[in-house]
Design a protein around this motif. Structure first.
Motif, PDB file in Angstrom:
ATOM      1  N   GLY A  47     -31.431  15.889   6.250  1.00 32.37           N
ATOM      2  CA  GLY A  47     -30.603  14.787   6.711  1.00 32.37           C
ATOM      3  C   GLY A  47     -30.050  13.878   5.632  1.00 32.37           C
ATOM      4  O   GLY A  47     -29.409  12.876   5.950  1.00 32.37           O
ATOM      5  N   ALA A  48     -30.276  14.195   4.361  1.00 30.86           N
ATOM      6  CA  ALA A  48     -29.714  13.367   3.290  1.00 30.86           C
ATOM      7  C   ALA A  48     -28.194  13.406   3.365  1.00 30.86           C
ATOM      8  O   ALA A  48     -27.600  14.446   3.654  1.00 30.86           O
ATOM      9  CB  ALA A  48     -30.179  13.874   1.931  1.00 30.86           C
ATOM     10  N   SER A  49     -27.566  12.270   3.090  1.00 28.18           N
ATOM     11  CA  SER A  49     -26.106  12.213   3.061  1.00 28.18           C
ATOM     12  C   SER A  49     -25.561  12.919   1.830  1.00 28.18           C
ATOM     13  O   SER A  49     -24.474  13.487   1.850  1.00 28.18           O
ATOM     14  CB  SER A  49     -25.638  10.759   3.041  1.00 28.18           C
ATOM     15  OG  SER A  49     -26.000  10.134   4.237  1.00 28.18           O
ATOM     16  N   ALA A  50     -26.322  12.859   0.753  1.00 30.99           N
ATOM     17  CA  ALA A  50     -25.983  13.488  -0.522  1.00 30.99           C
ATOM     18  C   ALA A  50     -27.269  13.543  -1.331  1.00 30.99           C
ATOM     19  O   ALA A  50     -28.296  13.007  -0.899  1.00 30.99           O
ATOM     20  CB  ALA A  50     -24.924  12.672  -1.257  1.00 30.99           C
ATOM     21  N   VAL A  51     -27.231  14.181  -2.465  1.00 33.44           N
ATOM     22  CA  VAL A  51     -28.389  14.215  -3.351  1.00 33.44           C
ATOM     23  C   VAL A  51     -27.939  13.880  -4.770  1.00 33.44           C
ATOM     24  O   VAL A  51     -26.781  14.071  -5.131  1.00 33.44           O
ATOM     25  CB  VAL A  51     -29.121  15.574  -3.338  1.00 33.44           C
ATOM     26  CG1 VAL A  51     -29.768  15.843  -1.997  1.00 33.44           C
ATOM     27  CG2 VAL A  51     -28.186  16.705  -3.715  1.00 33.44           C
ATOM     28  N   CYS A  52     -28.867  13.387  -5.540  1.00 34.02           N
ATOM     29  CA  CYS A  52     -28.597  13.020  -6.927  1.00 34.02           C
ATOM     30  C   CYS A  52     -29.666  13.663  -7.803  1.00 34.02           C
ATOM     31  O   CYS A  52     -30.858  13.418  -7.609  1.00 34.02           O
ATOM     32  CB  CYS A  52     -28.641  11.501  -7.050  1.00 34.02           C
ATOM     33  SG  CYS A  52     -28.416  10.915  -8.727  1.00 34.02           S
ATOM     34  N   ALA A  53     -29.259  14.511  -8.716  1.00 32.49           N
ATOM     35  CA  ALA A  53     -30.205  15.157  -9.615  1.00 32.49           C
ATOM     36  C   ALA A  53     -30.028  14.604 -11.017  1.00 32.49           C
ATOM     37  O   ALA A  53     -28.922  14.293 -11.446  1.00 32.49           O
ATOM     38  CB  ALA A  53     -29.999  16.668  -9.612  1.00 32.49           C
ATOM     39  N   GLY A  54     -31.113  14.501 -11.723  1.00 35.03           N
ATOM     40  CA  GLY A  54     -31.071  13.995 -13.090  1.00 35.03           C
ATOM     41  C   GLY A  54     -31.554  15.028 -14.075  1.00 35.03           C
ATOM     42  O   GLY A  54     -30.964  16.099 -14.222  1.00 35.03           O
ATOM     43  N   SER A  55     -32.665  14.724 -14.707  1.00 40.70           N
ATOM     44  CA  SER A  55     -33.154  15.556 -15.809  1.00 40.70           C
ATOM     45  C   SER A  55     -33.562  16.958 -15.381  1.00 40.70           C
ATOM     46  O   SER A  55     -33.632  17.851 -16.213  1.00 40.70           O
ATOM     47  CB  SER A  55     -34.317  14.869 -16.514  1.00 40.70           C
ATOM     48  OG  SER A  55     -35.390  14.650 -15.625  1.00 40.70           O
ATOM     49  N   SER A  56     -33.800  17.170 -14.090  1.00 42.06           N
ATOM     50  CA  SER A  56     -34.131  18.524 -13.641  1.00 42.06           C
ATOM     51  C   SER A  56     -32.933  19.458 -13.772  1.00 42.06           C
ATOM     52  O   SER A  56     -33.080  20.674 -13.880  1.00 42.06           O
ATOM     53  CB  SER A  56     -34.627  18.513 -12.193  1.00 42.06           C
ATOM     54  OG  SER A  56     -33.598  18.084 -11.326  1.00 42.06           O
ATOM     55  N   VAL A  57     -31.738  18.907 -13.771  1.00 37.97           N
ATOM     56  CA  VAL A  57     -30.515  19.695 -13.905  1.00 37.97           C
ATOM     57  C   VAL A  57     -29.861  19.444 -15.266  1.00 37.97           C
ATOM     58  O   VAL A  57     -29.350  20.356 -15.904  1.00 37.97           O
ATOM     59  CB  VAL A  57     -29.520  19.361 -12.766  1.00 37.97           C
ATOM     60  CG1 VAL A  57     -28.202  20.073 -12.958  1.00 37.97           C
ATOM     61  CG2 VAL A  57     -30.123  19.720 -11.414  1.00 37.97           C
ATOM     62  N   LEU A  58     -29.888  18.214 -15.690  1.00 31.57           N
ATOM     63  CA  LEU A  58     -29.236  17.823 -16.935  1.00 31.57           C
ATOM     64  C   LEU A  58     -30.309  17.303 -17.900  1.00 31.57           C
ATOM     65  O   LEU A  58     -30.555  16.105 -17.994  1.00 31.57           O
ATOM     66  CB  LEU A  58     -28.194  16.736 -16.656  1.00 31.57           C
ATOM     67  CG  LEU A  58     -27.303  16.301 -17.792  1.00 31.57           C
ATOM     68  CD1 LEU A  58     -26.452  17.465 -18.301  1.00 31.57           C
ATOM     69  CD2 LEU A  58     -26.408  15.166 -17.353  1.00 31.57           C
ATOM     70  N   ALA A  59     -30.955  18.228 -18.602  1.00 34.02           N
ATOM     71  CA  ALA A  59     -32.064  17.886 -19.487  1.00 34.02           C
ATOM     72  C   ALA A  59     -31.578  17.056 -20.674  1.00 34.02           C
ATOM     73  O   ALA A  59     -30.591  17.412 -21.317  1.00 34.02           O
ATOM     74  CB  ALA A  59     -32.746  19.151 -19.982  1.00 34.02           C
ATOM     75  N   PRO A  60     -32.267  15.951 -20.973  1.00 37.07           N
ATOM     76  CA  PRO A  60     -31.876  15.117 -22.109  1.00 37.07           C
ATOM     77  C   PRO A  60     -31.780  15.898 -23.422  1.00 37.07           C
ATOM     78  O   PRO A  60     -30.877  15.659 -24.219  1.00 37.07           O
ATOM     79  CB  PRO A  60     -32.975  14.051 -22.168  1.00 37.07           C
ATOM     80  CG  PRO A  60     -33.456  13.945 -20.755  1.00 37.07           C
ATOM     81  CD  PRO A  60     -33.382  15.354 -20.223  1.00 37.07           C
ATOM     82  N   ALA A  61     -32.688  16.827 -23.632  1.00 35.82           N
ATOM     83  CA  ALA A  61     -32.657  17.614 -24.875  1.00 35.82           C
ATOM     84  C   ALA A  61     -31.385  18.440 -24.974  1.00 35.82           C
ATOM     85  O   ALA A  61     -30.833  18.611 -26.078  1.00 35.82           O
ATOM     86  CB  ALA A  61     -33.880  18.516 -24.956  1.00 35.82           C
ATOM     87  N   ASP A  62     -30.900  18.949 -23.849  1.00 38.72           N
ATOM     88  CA  ASP A  62     -29.650  19.722 -23.854  1.00 38.72           C
ATOM     89  C   ASP A  62     -28.455  18.827 -24.181  1.00 38.72           C
ATOM     90  O   ASP A  62     -27.530  19.250 -24.874  1.00 38.72           O
ATOM     91  CB  ASP A  62     -29.423  20.413 -22.504  1.00 38.72           C
ATOM     92  CG  ASP A  62     -30.454  21.497 -22.220  1.00 38.72           C
ATOM     93  OD1 ASP A  62     -31.090  21.989 -23.171  1.00 38.72           O
ATOM     94  OD2 ASP A  62     -30.619  21.839 -21.035  1.00 38.72           O
ATOM     95  N   VAL A  63     -28.489  17.592 -23.701  1.00 39.53           N
ATOM     96  CA  VAL A  63     -27.406  16.648 -23.990  1.00 39.53           C
ATOM     97  C   VAL A  63     -27.416  16.304 -25.476  1.00 39.53           C
ATOM     98  O   VAL A  63     -26.377  16.349 -26.143  1.00 39.53           O
ATOM     99  CB  VAL A  63     -27.521  15.367 -23.126  1.00 39.53           C
ATOM    100  CG1 VAL A  63     -26.487  14.345 -23.541  1.00 39.53           C
ATOM    101  CG2 VAL A  63     -27.381  15.715 -21.652  1.00 39.53           C
TER     102      VAL A  63
END
Length: 77
Positions: free
Chosen positions: A37-53
């Motif tokens: 039932g979430a309207s949207a989701v927000c992913a952080g480091s699980s998708v965009l790892a700081p080390a990769d950035v």
């Protein structure tokens, strides 16, 4: 406390509430949050790892984001 089941439980007494989970959301859980039932989701480091950035590893970032997007479009069990 948390996860897709908790989100679904919150919507019971609060129908129509728009919820956007951000912690614990990743490729493995994003679709389940939407199905719960979430309207949207927000992913952080699980998708965009700081080390990769930091490393500027755009190929890996692109691969992770595409996998996340594909997972969100897949039905959950």
């Amino acid at each position: 406390i948390g996860g897709p089941r908790y989100l679904a439980d919150l919507l019971g007494p609060f129908p129509g509430t728009r919820l956007l989970p951000s912690g614990g959301v990743g490729t493995e859980t994003g679709a389940a949050f939407l199905a719960a039932g979430a309207s949207a989701v927000c992913a952080g480091s699980s998708v965009l790892a700081p080390a990769d950035v930091v490393a500027g590893d755009w190929s890996r970032i692109t691969t992770n984001v595409r996998a996340f997007r594909t997972a969100l479009q897949s039905p959950t069990a």
